[in-house]
Design a protein around this motif. Structure first.
Motif, PDB file in Angstrom:
ATOM      1  N   ASP A 185    -106.715 -36.128  22.571  1.00 54.68           N
ATOM      2  CA  ASP A 185    -107.369 -35.128  23.420  1.00 54.68           C
ATOM      3  C   ASP A 185    -106.525 -34.905  24.671  1.00 54.68           C
ATOM      4  N   MET A 186    -106.240 -33.632  24.952  1.00 50.86           N
ATOM      5  CA  MET A 186    -105.461 -33.277  26.132  1.00 50.86           C
ATOM      6  C   MET A 186    -106.374 -32.536  27.099  1.00 50.86           C
ATOM      7  N   PRO A 187    -106.440 -32.964  28.375  1.00 48.96           N
ATOM      8  CA  PRO A 187    -107.391 -32.388  29.330  1.00 48.96           C
ATOM      9  C   PRO A 187    -107.025 -30.971  29.749  1.00 48.96           C
ATOM     10  N   ALA A 188    -107.923 -30.342  30.525  1.00 49.82           N
ATOM     11  CA  ALA A 188    -107.714 -28.948  30.931  1.00 49.82           C
ATOM     12  C   ALA A 188    -106.604 -28.809  31.972  1.00 49.82           C
ATOM     13  N   ASP A 189    -106.452 -29.810  32.846  1.00 51.48           N
ATOM     14  CA  ASP A 189    -105.476 -29.698  33.929  1.00 51.48           C
ATOM     15  C   ASP A 189    -104.118 -30.264  33.512  1.00 51.48           C
ATOM     16  N   LEU A 190    -103.552 -29.688  32.465  1.00 48.55           N
ATOM     17  CA  LEU A 190    -102.252 -30.127  31.977  1.00 48.55           C
ATOM     18  C   LEU A 190    -101.135 -29.546  32.838  1.00 48.55           C
ATOM     19  N   THR A 191    -100.067 -30.320  32.973  1.00 53.81           N
ATOM     20  CA  THR A 191     -98.854 -29.843  33.629  1.00 53.81           C
ATOM     21  C   THR A 191     -97.977 -29.146  32.599  1.00 53.81           C
ATOM     22  N   GLU A 192     -97.415 -28.013  32.976  1.00 58.67           N
ATOM     23  CA  GLU A 192     -96.526 -27.300  32.060  1.00 58.67           C
ATOM     24  C   GLU A 192     -95.277 -28.120  31.772  1.00 58.67           C
ATOM     25  N   GLY A 193     -94.708 -27.919  30.599  1.00 55.36           N
ATOM     26  CA  GLY A 193     -93.445 -28.575  30.271  1.00 55.36           C
ATOM     27  C   GLY A 193     -93.415 -29.082  28.850  1.00 55.36           C
ATOM     28  N   HIS A 194     -92.388 -29.883  28.590  1.00 52.38           N
ATOM     29  CA  HIS A 194     -92.209 -30.456  27.260  1.00 52.38           C
ATOM     30  C   HIS A 194     -92.882 -31.828  27.199  1.00 52.38           C
ATOM     31  N   TYR A 195     -93.789 -31.982  26.262  1.00 53.27           N
ATOM     32  CA  TYR A 195     -94.465 -33.252  26.020  1.00 53.27           C
ATOM     33  C   TYR A 195     -93.795 -33.924  24.823  1.00 53.27           C
ATOM     34  N   THR A 196     -93.767 -35.233  24.844  1.00 52.68           N
ATOM     35  CA  THR A 196     -93.110 -35.996  23.790  1.00 52.68           C
ATOM     36  C   THR A 196     -94.128 -36.825  23.031  1.00 52.68           C
ATOM     37  N   ALA A 197     -94.102 -36.697  21.709  1.00 55.42           N
ATOM     38  CA  ALA A 197     -94.950 -37.524  20.843  1.00 55.42           C
ATOM     39  C   ALA A 197     -94.059 -38.538  20.140  1.00 55.42           C
ATOM     40  N   ARG A 198     -94.369 -39.816  20.339  1.00 58.70           N
ATOM     41  CA  ARG A 198     -93.606 -40.890  19.692  1.00 58.70           C
ATOM     42  C   ARG A 198     -94.525 -41.654  18.746  1.00 58.70           C
ATOM     43  N   ILE A 199     -94.009 -41.956  17.575  1.00 57.77           N
ATOM     44  CA  ILE A 199     -94.771 -42.716  16.578  1.00 57.77           C
ATOM     45  C   ILE A 199     -93.960 -43.954  16.224  1.00 57.77           C
ATOM     46  N   PHE A 200     -94.632 -45.104  16.229  1.00 62.65           N
ATOM     47  CA  PHE A 200     -93.982 -46.369  15.907  1.00 62.65           C
ATOM     48  C   PHE A 200     -94.714 -47.037  14.752  1.00 62.65           C
ATOM     49  N   LEU A 201     -93.957 -47.508  13.764  1.00 59.95           N
ATOM     50  CA  LEU A 201     -94.497 -48.359  12.708  1.00 59.95           C
ATOM     51  C   LEU A 201     -94.131 -49.793  13.046  1.00 59.95           C
ATOM     52  N   THR A 202     -95.114 -50.681  12.988  1.00 65.24           N
ATOM     53  CA  THR A 202     -94.850 -52.078  13.336  1.00 65.24           C
ATOM     54  C   THR A 202     -95.402 -53.011  12.266  1.00 65.24           C
ATOM     55  N   ARG A 203     -94.769 -54.139  12.147  1.00 65.05           N
ATOM     56  CA  ARG A 203     -95.252 -55.250  11.321  1.00 65.05           C
ATOM     57  C   ARG A 203     -95.053 -56.537  12.108  1.00 65.05           C
ATOM     58  N   ALA A 204     -96.115 -57.323  12.190  1.00 65.08           N
ATOM     59  CA  ALA A 204     -96.072 -58.588  12.926  1.00 65.08           C
ATOM     60  C   ALA A 204     -95.565 -58.386  14.346  1.00 65.08           C
ATOM     61  N   GLY A 205     -95.935 -57.262  14.953  1.00 64.25           N
ATOM     62  CA  GLY A 205     -95.555 -57.000  16.331  1.00 64.25           C
ATOM     63  C   GLY A 205     -94.172 -56.443  16.526  1.00 64.25           C
ATOM     64  N   LYS A 206     -93.419 -56.233  15.459  1.00 63.09           N
ATOM     65  CA  LYS A 206     -92.048 -55.745  15.567  1.00 63.09           C
ATOM     66  C   LYS A 206     -91.956 -54.318  15.054  1.00 63.09           C
ATOM     67  N   VAL A 207     -91.241 -53.461  15.770  1.00 60.93           N
ATOM     68  CA  VAL A 207     -91.061 -52.068  15.373  1.00 60.93           C
ATOM     69  C   VAL A 207     -90.096 -52.004  14.194  1.00 60.93           C
ATOM     70  N   VAL A 208     -90.564 -51.387  13.090  1.00 64.70           N
ATOM     71  CA  VAL A 208     -89.708 -51.245  11.908  1.00 64.70           C
ATOM     72  C   VAL A 208     -89.208 -49.818  11.752  1.00 64.70           C
ATOM     73  N   SER A 209     -89.865 -48.854  12.402  1.00 64.02           N
ATOM     74  CA  SER A 209     -89.408 -47.468  12.347  1.00 64.02           C
ATOM     75  C   SER A 209     -90.073 -46.695  13.474  1.00 64.02           C
ATOM     76  N   SER A 210     -89.408 -45.632  13.934  1.00 66.52           N
ATOM     77  CA  SER A 210     -89.968 -44.790  14.993  1.00 66.52           C
ATOM     78  C   SER A 210     -89.551 -43.347  14.774  1.00 66.52           C
ATOM     79  N   PHE A 211     -90.318 -42.456  15.355  1.00 71.30           N
ATOM     80  CA  PHE A 211     -90.038 -41.026  15.229  1.00 71.30           C
ATOM     81  C   PHE A 211     -90.479 -40.350  16.516  1.00 71.30           C
TER      82      PHE A 211
END
Length: 262
Positions: A185-211
């Motif tokens: 959910d993104m609120p109404a008072d957003l700042t203009e610009g480029h937002y970044t979405a990062r996704i991390f896959l983890t196993r046992a607390g360790k990052v195995v892949s990211s996007f």
């Protein structure tokens, strides 16, 4: 060894060097989708919800052991923030100290498939700067300022109260360790610009892949025109604002006289 044999040996070594090592091969990889990669801010904009969904690409069967976990982090444009500390002096609240927090995202939301501390280790969090506290960068403060970390904590506390920072544990659904989805959910008072979405896959607390991918947040229509005019032609924008204010005042006065006469 003859020259042809030397050339053949060198060619074999080059080919072997180009092959990925079995121990370093990526066994799991993120394949991501977004419900929208552009958010338009209009006059009646009251927030937006972005659905983030994806799958895990594998070249081998699902690894045995700890389950796959997913972290989704969406951050807005970074900018420096000056934080001031107030103190009571002779019955009056005044600013006493100030610290420049070098970089803080205007918006930051984290969604996880399990409690945050179980999804990623502290070492990996430090490496990828995922948690809210580590997304804020504060290089240092003046030597005379005590408890400098309190200023960065104040930025987090204020923006959490405003709904701009949030940690949403157990809000990423993972099906069969292959498909995942979550809504931010993104609120109404957003700042203009480029937002970044990062996704991390983890196993046992360790990052195995990211996007990582971008989401563009922009004003459109009349809002965009007025915003651009105020930045690019401030004198003309001021004259137009003055004319609108005079016209509104005259209209209100005329309406009041008309009602009084009736």
């Amino acid at each position: 060894m003859s020259i042809p044999l030397l050339r053949a040996a060198a060619l074999v070594l080059c080919l072997l060097a180009g092959l990925p090592s079995a121990g370093l091969a990526v066994e799991e990889e993120v394949v991501l989708g977004l419900s929208q990669d552009r958010v338009a801010i209009t006059a009646d904009f009251d927030g937006s919800e972005i659905l983030i969904f994806g799958a895990v690409k594998r070249e081998a069967p699902i690894p045995q052991g700890p389950p796959l976990e997913v972290i989704v982090a969406v951050s807005g444009p970074n900018s420096p923030v000056t934080v001031r500390r107030k103190a009571k002096r002779m019955g009056i609240w005044v600013n006493t100290d100030s610290v420049l927090v070098d970089s803080a995202p205007s918006f930051y939301a984290i969604a996880t498939s399990a409690p945050f501390q179980e999804v990623i280790s502290d070492t990996e969090d430090l490496r990828y700067r995922i948690s809210i506290a580590r997304a804020i960068r504060s290089v240092g403060a003046a030597m005379n300022i005590t408890n400098a970390q309190d200023f960065a904590d104040a930025v987090v506390r204020i923006r959490e109260n405003e709904g701009l920072y949030s940690l949403r544990e157990n809000t990423v659904a993972v099906d069969q360790q292959t498909l995942f989805r979550s809504a931010i959910d993104m609120p109404a008072d957003l700042t203009e610009g480029h937002y970044t979405a990062r996704i991390f896959l983890t196993r046992a607390g360790k990052v195995v892949s990211s996007f990582e991918t971008d989401i563009d947040v922009r004003k459109v229509g009349l809002e965009r025109f007025l915003y651009s005019l105020s930045r690019e032609q401030p004198f003309l924008y001021g004259l137009m604002s003055l004319a609108i204010a005079i016209a509104a005042g005259w209209s209100a006065s005329a309406a009041f006289r008309l009602l009084r006469n009736n």
